[in-house]
Design a protein around this motif. Sequence first.
Motif: not given
Length: 209
Positions: A122-123, A127, A204
Motif C-alpha cells: 500500500k505504501s 508513493f 492515510i
Amino acid sequence: MEKSGIRIIVIDDDSGIVDAIKSFMGDKYYIEGYISSREGLKRLKKEKFDILILDYYIDELNGSDVIDEIRKYDNDLYILLLTGFGEKVPGMKSLETLKIQNYYEKSADFEKLIIFIEGIIKSLEFFNRVKYTISERLKNLRKLNNLSQDDVAKYLGIQRTTISQYESGDLIPPTLNVIKLARLYNVTTDYILCYELNIEKINIPISKK
C-alpha cells in the motif's frame, strides 16, 4: 479479481513459506517464488520487480550476499529481509548495515507477515501515485510558463535528461531543486509536492504515538 501492478519475488529456501505467500496473495498480486538464491538472482537480472521478500539463511549465499549482488545493478528494488534467527540477524543492525528497506522476524503467526507485506504494498502504491502526480505537475508548470526542458535545466544547473526524468516520474527532484522550481514557477513547494492531494484525496491513517 484484477491484479495490482505490483510485482513481487520471494527467495526463501523454505518452499512452505514461498507457497504460502503465493497462496495468500497470488490472487491480488503477481508473485514468483524461488528456493534457490542463484535462480532468484538470475530471474531478477532478467525481469523488473517492485518487491523482494528475502530470507536471510538460504543456501551457499545468505541474504547479505544476495543483497550485495542485487545492489550492483538495481538500487530501486524494495527489499524486505526475513529471518527466523533474530538473535543472529538483529533487525536494527540489519537495517543499518544492509541495503534493505525493511525487516521482519518470522513467527508462528503467518497472518502478521501477510499484513506486514500488504502494508508495504500500500505504501509503494501510494508513493507511485504521488510520484506520477508530481511529474505531471512539473510538466504542466513548465508548459504554462512557456519554458523548454533545456530552459529549466539551465536554470537548475543540471542536464536536460534529468528534467525529463522529473517529468516522467522516474526521478523526484531533491529538496533544493524543489525550492528553486517553486521560485521559478511562483508556487509553493507544497504545491509542487502535491501535499494537498496527499491529504485530501488519499486517506492515510496517522499514528497517535
